[in-house]
Design an enzyme around this catalytic site. Structure first.
Site, short mmCIF file in Angstrom:
data_model
loop_
_atom_site.label_atom_id
_atom_site.label_comp_id
_atom_site.label_asym_id
_atom_site.label_seq_id
_atom_site.Cartn_x
_atom_site.Cartn_y
_atom_site.Cartn_z
CG ASN A 323 -2.10 -0.81 1.19
OD1 ASN A 323 -2.45 -1.35 0.15
ND2 ASN A 323 -2.79 -0.94 2.30
CG MET A 374 -6.23 -19.05 8.67
SD MET A 374 -6.75 -18.38 10.27
CE MET A 374 -8.52 -18.45 10.07
CG HIS A 397 -2.22 -7.51 -1.91
ND1 HIS A 397 -3.39 -7.76 -2.58
CD2 HIS A 397 -2.57 -7.09 -0.67
CE1 HIS A 397 -4.41 -7.50 -1.76
NE2 HIS A 397 -3.94 -7.10 -0.61
P1 5GP Z 1 -4.50 -7.39 2.74
O1 5GP Z 1 -3.18 -6.77 2.53
O2 5GP Z 1 -5.45 -7.03 1.65
O3 5GP Z 1 -5.00 -7.07 4.08
O4 5GP Z 1 -4.28 -8.96 2.70
C1 5GP Z 1 -3.38 -9.55 1.81
C2 5GP Z 1 -3.66 -10.99 1.59
O5 5GP Z 1 -3.18 -11.79 2.67
C3 5GP Z 1 -5.13 -11.41 1.49
O6 5GP Z 1 -5.65 -11.15 0.21
C4 5GP Z 1 -5.07 -12.89 1.78
O7 5GP Z 1 -4.96 -13.64 0.57
C5 5GP Z 1 -3.80 -13.06 2.59
N1 5GP Z 1 -4.06 -13.54 3.97
C6 5GP Z 1 -5.01 -13.10 4.83
N2 5GP Z 1 -4.90 -13.76 6.01
C7 5GP Z 1 -3.89 -14.64 5.89
C8 5GP Z 1 -3.26 -15.58 6.79
O8 5GP Z 1 -3.65 -15.76 7.93
N3 5GP Z 1 -2.21 -16.29 6.31
C9 5GP Z 1 -1.74 -16.13 5.04
N4 5GP Z 1 -0.69 -16.86 4.66
N5 5GP Z 1 -2.30 -15.25 4.17
C10 5GP Z 1 -3.35 -14.51 4.59
MN MN Z 2 -1.77 -6.08 3.70
#
Ligand code: 5GP
Ligand code: MN
Ligand code: MN
Length: 474
Positions: A323, A374, A397
């Site tokens: 971001n 997760m 992302h």
């Molecule tokens: P954002 O930056 O939009 O908040 O999240 C980025 C990405 O992180 C999400 O689109 C999702 O695919 C991934 N993500 C969200 N929670 C988890 C998590 O607990 N573990 C992992 N490995 N990826 C996650």
């Molecule tokens: Mn993020």
């Protein structure tokens, strides 16, 4: 609107400029991804393409969905002389990002102590809404942190000097202007440095399940069965408050700049105006705050591993924000141009040879770190040369959500999700059982499909696939 898209390459679709648009937009993704685009996202893309001084196509990543003003998964470049900078184009969690570290451990090394490690990390890492961090920023410390970023944290003995070369901009945004950050934003950060925050922010211990490119994987320092640690978080209350402070200022000032905003959510100011410069400086401070935050958390994680697995050696592969607005140079029609690249929910993905890459990555390209959920895979990719022309050196992302948090809470029960993941050998620790429901793996799109599209579009190439072992959720 979707009917106006034309296939312009593998997993690439062009919306030719029409109506108020000043430039084309390019959508990345396979047919399924394109068909699932909602009208709000497409309208937001059109709005961005209508802003003054927008350069080249507005790019839309395969994980895109609608956001505040700009879509999440959107990349927009603006001309240094005639362009604008937008608080909505950076997002509320300024410099939210991910870093991944190798540990020198193999998956088997965790078999007998995974629960112990999960409990120790959960105890040590401040996580959850409003939960305070490891460091109190009294007196001058706040401004020092906002100017110094991760470099300031390493200078205070929370990190290794060699960490800095593995962070975008060597761990510090040089344009940061702490004086342009409000007292209220600083107040919100006083006791939040070194905390994960809530929602989809996480600290995950993962193992390498599959390698797709041996040479690049060796360059990044990963092999099959290696244990790695990923940290996903941002600039906490400070970044949020900067966005909240500047959005209304930009809305109010727009008519004076002769800018006709397609919607007030998309508020922006000319890059060369005082307001534009002020936001640029404040946002830079927000970037430093996020880099510092991930550095402090890394220090805590290292301390935790030292207690439980003293043979571990945590080395940073890379830290990348998703971001931001950054000043970068690109070749447009044979001429080098300085552009302000907004990446909102999009990762920078520099190709091999880029001068900003550390020497170790000059031949292989930048590590591009992407979370899944997760319960599913996450990926490390490498930037390509092609992405410079295709997407202003940007990539997706994450997986992106399939449903809102409210809907996820109706569909899933946190306890049940945790139990089911436990059966798969994934340990979840979180202060919020509702949070676990909101973050259920099924609330996210299929990460494998997103990565496939990314590869086919040639904006990044897969290097390694990761699987979660334990996850501390905000
Ligand atoms: P954002 O930056 O939009 O908040 O999240 C980025 C990405 O992180 C999400 O689109 C999702 O695919 C991934 N993500 C969200 N929670 C988890 C998590 O607990 N573990 C992992 N490995 N990826 C996650
Ligand atoms: Mn993020
Ligand atoms: Mn975030």
């Amino acid at each position: 609107n979707i009917n106006l898209l034309n296939k312009s390459g593998p997993c690439r679709w062009t919306l030719k400029k029409n109506g108020s648009m000043n430039v084309d937009a390019v959508f990345f993704g396979d047919v399924n991804i394109i068909l699932q685009l909602d009208e709000t996202t497409v309208r937001q893309v059109r709005d961005v393409a209508s802003l003054p001084g927008v350069a080249g196509p507005v790019c839309v990543m395969p994980d895109a969905h609608s956001g505040y003003g700009f879509p999440i998964g959107g990349v927009a470049a603006f001309d240094v002389d005639h362009g604008v900078i937008s608080a909505g184009g950076v997002g509320f969690d300024i410099s939210c990002g991910v870093r991944t570290l190798t540990t020198g451990l193999k998956r088997q090394d965790l078999f007998s102590c995974d629960v112990k490690l999960a409990d120790a990390l959960f105890k040590k890492i401040p996580a959850g809404t409003g939960v305070g961090g490891a460091i109190h920023l009294d007196g001058n410390l706040m401004d020092e942190m906002l100017s110094g970023g991760a470099a300031w944290v390493v200078g205070r003995k929370m990190g290794r000097p060699e960490d800095l070369g593995r962070i975008e901009g060597n761990g510090r945004n040089e344009f940061a202007a702490p004086s342009k950050v409000s007292a209220k934003a600083k107040q919100r950060m006083i006791n939040q440095l070194g905390s994960l925050g809530s929602g989809n922010h996480y600290l995950e211990v993962q193992y390498v399940e599959k390698i797709f490119d041996n040479e690049k994987a060796a360059g990044f320092g990963v092999e099959v069965d290696d244990v790695v640690v990923s940290i996903h978080c941002g600039s906490r209350g400070l970044g949020h408050q900067i966005a909240k402070d500047y959005l209304p200022l930009m809305v109010d000032a727009a008519p004076g700049f002769g800018i006709n905003l397609p919607s007030k959510d998309i508020a922006c100011a000319p890059i060369n105006s005082q307001l534009g410069k002020d936001y640029w400086g404040a946002m830079g401070a927000g970037i430093n705050c996020a880099l510092a935050n991930r550095q402090v958390l890394t220090h805590l994680v290292r301390e935790c591993f030292a207690e439980i697995l003293p043979q571990a050696d945590l080395k940073l592969i890379y830290d990348v924000s998703h971001n931001t607005c950054q000043k970068e140079k690109f070749n447009i029609n044979g001429r080098t141009k300085t552009l302000y690249i907004h990446r909102k929910g999009a990762t920078r993905a520099l190709g091999p040879g880029h001068k900003e890459l550390p020497d170790e990555f000059k031949k292989i390209g930048q590590p591009v770190i992407i979370g899944g959920s997760m319960g599913t895979s996450s990926y490390i990719l490498a930037g390509t040369d092609e992405s410079a022309d295709l997407s202003f050196s940007s990539c997706c992302h994450g997986a992106g959500r399939t449903m809102s948090r409210i809907k996820a809470r109706k569909c899933f029960k946190g306890k049940k999700v945790q139990k089911e993941l436990g059966r798969q050998g994934i340990i979840i620790r979180s202060g919020s059982i509702n949070g676990i429901a909101e973050e259920a793996p099924s609330a996210y799109k299929d990460i494998n499909g997103i990565i496939k599209s990314t590869e086919q579009a040639e904006i990044s190439k897969a290097v390694a696939r990761l699987r979660p072992l334990l996850c501390i959720k905000g």
